[in-house]
Design an enzyme around this catalytic site. Structure first.
Site, PDB file in Angstrom:
ATOM      1  N   ASP A  13     -13.077  22.252 -10.539  1.00 37.94           N
ATOM      2  CA  ASP A  13     -13.503  23.282 -11.474  1.00 37.94           C
ATOM      3  C   ASP A  13     -13.082  24.663 -10.972  1.00 37.94           C
ATOM      4  OD1 ASP A  13     -14.818  24.986 -13.194  1.00 37.94           O
ATOM      5  OD2 ASP A  13     -16.815  24.157 -12.841  1.00 37.94           O
TER       6      ASP A  13
ATOM      7  N   ASP B 112      -8.248  25.628 -22.931  1.00 35.99           N
ATOM      8  CA  ASP B 112      -8.911  24.960 -24.054  1.00 35.99           C
ATOM      9  C   ASP B 112      -9.559  26.023 -24.941  1.00 35.99           C
ATOM     10  OD1 ASP B 112     -10.559  23.448 -25.777  1.00 35.99           O
ATOM     11  OD2 ASP B 112     -10.833  21.891 -24.267  1.00 35.99           O
TER      12      ASP B 112
ATOM     13  N   LYS C 299     -14.151  25.435 -32.374  1.00 37.18           N
ATOM     14  CA  LYS C 299     -15.336  25.486 -33.234  1.00 37.18           C
ATOM     15  C   LYS C 299     -16.263  26.608 -32.768  1.00 37.18           C
ATOM     16  CE  LYS C 299     -15.278  20.594 -34.517  1.00 37.18           C
ATOM     17  NZ  LYS C 299     -16.013  19.300 -34.512  1.00 37.18           N
TER      18      LYS C 299
ATOM     19  N   ASP D 191      -2.314  30.038 -27.717  1.00 33.84           N
ATOM     20  CA  ASP D 191      -1.777  29.895 -29.059  1.00 33.84           C
ATOM     21  C   ASP D 191      -2.891  29.907 -30.104  1.00 33.84           C
ATOM     22  OD1 ASP D 191      -2.810  27.484 -28.232  1.00 33.84           O
ATOM     23  OD2 ASP D 191      -1.126  26.256 -28.904  1.00 33.84           O
TER      24      ASP D 191
ATOM     25  N   PHE E 193       5.891  21.913 -25.216  1.00 40.25           N
ATOM     26  CA  PHE E 193       4.768  21.962 -26.154  1.00 40.25           C
ATOM     27  C   PHE E 193       4.782  23.292 -26.916  1.00 40.25           C
ATOM     28  CE2 PHE E 193       0.440  23.515 -26.924  1.00 40.25           C
ATOM     29  CZ  PHE E 193      -0.062  22.508 -27.735  1.00 40.25           C
ATOM     30  N   GLU E 194       5.004  24.382 -26.182  1.00 40.96           N
ATOM     31  CA  GLU E 194       5.039  25.702 -26.801  1.00 40.96           C
ATOM     32  C   GLU E 194       6.222  25.825 -27.756  1.00 40.96           C
ATOM     33  OE1 GLU E 194       5.252  30.424 -25.448  1.00 40.96           O
ATOM     34  OE2 GLU E 194       5.203  28.830 -23.940  1.00 40.96           O
TER      35      GLU E 194
END
Length: 222
Positions: A105, A128, A132, A164, A203-204
């Site tokens: 962590d 992340d 929501k 993003d 991915f980007e």
């Protein structure tokens, strides 16, 4: 109970990654006890600068950055076992000598293991977003955590963030622009164009081709 900013996903781990976790961790991983302070002088005795990346994923961009800056020591922090196994394997294959890995962590490491004013740059790429609204409290990059980062970064050192998710970018921008401890190195809206030193991941690239935006924020400790 403290809300975690991450979830350890149980993805498939390959035989190569398993082997890397068991055999290569002693060479490229950093084992540290709670409240034990890291000594970057021992880890990187010949390097003048240290960069710490939080949440490197599969390690694609971090490996490239370390290879492109051989005179800088890099420490990557991740909780996801397949990603850790992959980067350990690639460190060996590419013979990268200036990259070490912490497993766990990041919030705990910045609370208990990093000494004050010892890091030249902290980078957090695509954390992340907890998109929501009810989960926004789980987001890593909030005022309290950025205050911790400020203490560990050297005077005139840097904090670089890329996301993003526009809502996440704007929420970070809103509190950092008002924080006198940080100097905004971006435009009047708080953002910069992607700096050359940050590689663009596959991915980007896929997201950009689909019309997705990416927001970079760059701040200096004052």
């Amino acid at each position: 109970m403290t809300n975690r900013s991450f979830v350890i996903r149980q993805g498939r781990i390959t035989a190569r990654q398993e082997r890397a976790l068991s055999e290569l961790w002693p060479r490229f991983g950093i084992d540290i006890a709670e409240n034990e302070m890291l000594d970057f002088q021992k880890i990187f005795p010949s390097y003048r600068e240290v960069v710490v990346e939080i949440g490197f994923g599969n390690g694609e961009s971090l490996l490239e950055m370390a290879a492109n800056a051989p005179d800088t020591g890099f420490v990557g922090i991740e909780v996801y076992p397949p990603g850790i196994g992959r980067i350990l394997s690639e460190i060996e294959v590419r013979d990268i000598k200036n990259l070490r890995i912490l497993r766990g962590d990041a919030a705990a490491f910045f609370t208990s293991n990093f000494q004050d004013e010892t890091i030249d740059r902290v980078q957090v790429y695509f954390p992340d977003p907890w998109h929501k609204l009810r989960h926004h409290k789980r987001r890593l990059l909030q005022q309290e955590f950025c205050d911790k980062l400020w203490k560990k970064i050297k005077k005139n050192g840097y904090l670089h963030i890329a996301t993003d998710w526009q809502n996440y970018a704007e929420s970070i921008r809103d509190f950092l622009l008002l924080d006198a401890k940080w100097k905004n190195l971006g435009n009047s809206e708080g953002f910069i164009d992607k700096p050359e030193f940050r590689p663009q991941t596959k991915f980007e690239q896929r997201g950009i081709k689909k019309g997705h935006g990416v927001w970079d924020l760059f701040y200096q400790k004052v």
